[in-house]
Design a protein around this motif. Sequence first.
Motif, PDB file in Angstrom:
ATOM      1  N   GLN A   3       0.818  -1.207   0.000  1.00 22.55           N
ATOM      2  CA  GLN A   3       0.000   0.000   0.000  1.00 22.55           C
ATOM      3  C   GLN A   3       0.850   1.255   0.000  1.00 22.55           C
ATOM      4  O   GLN A   3       0.492   2.255  -0.627  1.00 22.55           O
ATOM      5  CB  GLN A   3      -0.941   0.005   1.217  1.00 22.55           C
ATOM      6  CG  GLN A   3      -2.048   1.042   1.121  1.00 22.55           C
ATOM      7  CD  GLN A   3      -2.975   0.785  -0.073  1.00 22.55           C
ATOM      8  OE1 GLN A   3      -3.380  -0.346  -0.323  1.00 22.55           O
ATOM      9  NE2 GLN A   3      -3.285   1.836  -0.817  1.00 22.55           N
ATOM     10  N   ASP A  46       0.336   4.178  -2.670  1.00 20.62           N
ATOM     11  CA  ASP A  46      -0.017   5.530  -2.234  1.00 20.62           C
ATOM     12  C   ASP A  46       0.997   6.571  -2.707  1.00 20.62           C
ATOM     13  O   ASP A  46       0.628   7.681  -3.117  1.00 20.62           O
ATOM     14  CB  ASP A  46      -0.133   5.576  -0.710  1.00 20.62           C
ATOM     15  CG  ASP A  46      -1.338   4.815  -0.182  1.00 20.62           C
ATOM     16  OD1 ASP A  46      -2.230   4.483  -0.992  1.00 20.62           O
ATOM     17  OD2 ASP A  46      -1.373   4.548   1.039  1.00 20.62           O
ATOM     18  N   ASN A 103       0.461   7.149  -6.328  1.00 19.85           N
ATOM     19  CA  ASN A 103      -0.813   7.846  -6.525  1.00 19.85           C
ATOM     20  C   ASN A 103      -0.684   9.334  -6.217  1.00 19.85           C
ATOM     21  O   ASN A 103      -1.276  10.175  -6.903  1.00 19.85           O
ATOM     22  CB  ASN A 103      -1.887   7.215  -5.631  1.00 19.85           C
ATOM     23  CG  ASN A 103      -3.278   7.637  -6.036  1.00 19.85           C
ATOM     24  OD1 ASN A 103      -3.618   7.634  -7.206  1.00 19.85           O
ATOM     25  ND2 ASN A 103      -4.086   8.008  -5.051  1.00 19.85           N
ATOM     26  N   ARG A 104       0.109   9.674  -5.200  1.00 13.20           N
ATOM     27  CA  ARG A 104       0.306  11.095  -4.885  1.00 13.20           C
ATOM     28  C   ARG A 104       1.065  11.809  -5.993  1.00 13.20           C
ATOM     29  O   ARG A 104       0.753  12.952  -6.328  1.00 13.20           O
ATOM     30  CB  ARG A 104       1.022  11.239  -3.539  1.00 13.20           C
ATOM     31  CG  ARG A 104       0.121  11.018  -2.337  1.00 13.20           C
ATOM     32  CD  ARG A 104       0.819  11.399  -1.045  1.00 13.20           C
ATOM     33  NE  ARG A 104       1.867  10.451  -0.695  1.00 13.20           N
ATOM     34  CZ  ARG A 104       1.682   9.374   0.078  1.00 13.20           C
ATOM     35  NH1 ARG A 104       0.479   9.092   0.538  1.00 13.20           N
ATOM     36  NH2 ARG A 104       2.682   8.567   0.375  1.00 13.20           N
ATOM     37  N   PHE A 155      -6.948  13.717  -0.758  1.00 11.65           N
ATOM     38  CA  PHE A 155      -5.689  13.027  -0.472  1.00 11.65           C
ATOM     39  C   PHE A 155      -4.490  13.935  -0.737  1.00 11.65           C
ATOM     40  O   PHE A 155      -3.460  13.822  -0.074  1.00 11.65           O
ATOM     41  CB  PHE A 155      -5.592  11.715  -1.245  1.00 11.65           C
ATOM     42  CG  PHE A 155      -5.282  11.827  -2.717  1.00 11.65           C
ATOM     43  CD1 PHE A 155      -3.991  11.632  -3.188  1.00 11.65           C
ATOM     44  CD2 PHE A 155      -6.293  12.100  -3.633  1.00 11.65           C
ATOM     45  CE1 PHE A 155      -3.702  11.706  -4.542  1.00 11.65           C
ATOM     46  CE2 PHE A 155      -6.014  12.171  -4.991  1.00 11.65           C
ATOM     47  CZ  PHE A 155      -4.722  11.984  -5.446  1.00 11.65           C
TER      48      PHE A 155
END
Length: 449
Positions: A235, A239, A242-243, A264
Amino acid sequence: MAIIQFPKGMKWGGTATASYQIEGATNEDGRGISIWDTFSKTPGRVVNGDNGDIACDSYHRYEEDVELMKELGIDVYRFSVAWPRIFPNGTGGEVNQKGLDYYHRLVDKLLENGIEPMCTLYHWDLPQALQDNGGWNNRETIDAFVNYAELMFKEFDGKIKHWLTLNEPWCISFLSNYIGVHAPGNRDLQLATQISHHLLVAHGRTVKKFREIGIEGQIGFAPNTTWLEPYSTRQEDIDACNREIGWYIEWFMDPVFKGTYPKFMLDWFKKKGVELEIQDGDMEDIHQPVDFLGINYYTGHIARYKENEGLLDWELVEMNYDRTDIGWPIFPEGFYNVLMRIKDSYGDIPIYITENGSCYNDEPENGRVRDSGRIHYLQQHLTALSRAIASGVNVKGYITWSLMDNFEWAEGYTMRFGIVHVNYRTLERTKKDSYYWYKQTIANNWFEK
């Protein structure tokens, strides 16, 4: 061998350019000083101390350049206007008629040759007078931009029917004011993040003005994108990637299409001590319907989580991908993934690929430039584009970067992205092998892979 076929009616823009990168004539006909004039003449900012004073001299050679486009067979040419050619001091005072006259000559020549002009209002050359007063961190610059845009809309109504407000707002804000490698060269995350918001307000208010005065045509903007594929299913890797993607995509697209910033990313900025100042009415101004979305894509990679200082929290994992001569990995899968993410997030908004291209520094040999690397790059990325179209992405057209080699910002004249070679001493243009390959692709509306 497989045939990669494109839909009937696909618009081919063989070429995109930007004013400071090609025009030259920086001290002619009343043009004011831009932040790139200042930045490029500041020691240590640009490789070899290069600047755009002459560039490709397209200000004087635009007819020759339009002939290259006509022979290429393109439907659309994307170019940008130099704001300080129109308002030398950014706003107020008299309009510089000689600047307007130049763009009328260019647009008229395009139309005479059956080429549709697509105009970018802001491709980074902010008038220095506005920068001296705070630049994009000063909300008065928003008003100045809308004023400039309104003039251009009225001046070219009926001639230019596709408009882009901003090119690559991530670069205008973060690359230029946090990472600091582009003009004006600041290194302040809070400043850069606030500027990113002001840019979106400027975009939204410009779209509102376009609607209010009833301009014939369509309007959008052109964010740059990237893709990081997580190294693993952990994860923390997912993450972090994704950022990074969200920094380019959701941060600039969610406010336009959804009217809010992505939580986010807000949480991530807050963790880094950054908070936006949002004034009443800002989000409503930003959240204006656009007619199309421009997408710029060049590169991506595999990455995994790594705690770092500053904003970023990932590291690239070397996968021995081929790289272009500027060092960027060739990652066409990322192009497909970006387009699918946008479709899944925002629906069937019409999309133009407003920039996609590669740097290869091949030189002429016996009058020929054998840039096979660029042809291979185009084949890979047009195949990824075809996949996206087959998967339902509403792609209206494709524009490669760039018509010709030019001033490549902080890299000066050391990096070549054109399908036409430019000799920077003589300014002679030489069509590369990629020019002829792309010409054939446009004529056929397909290629063989």
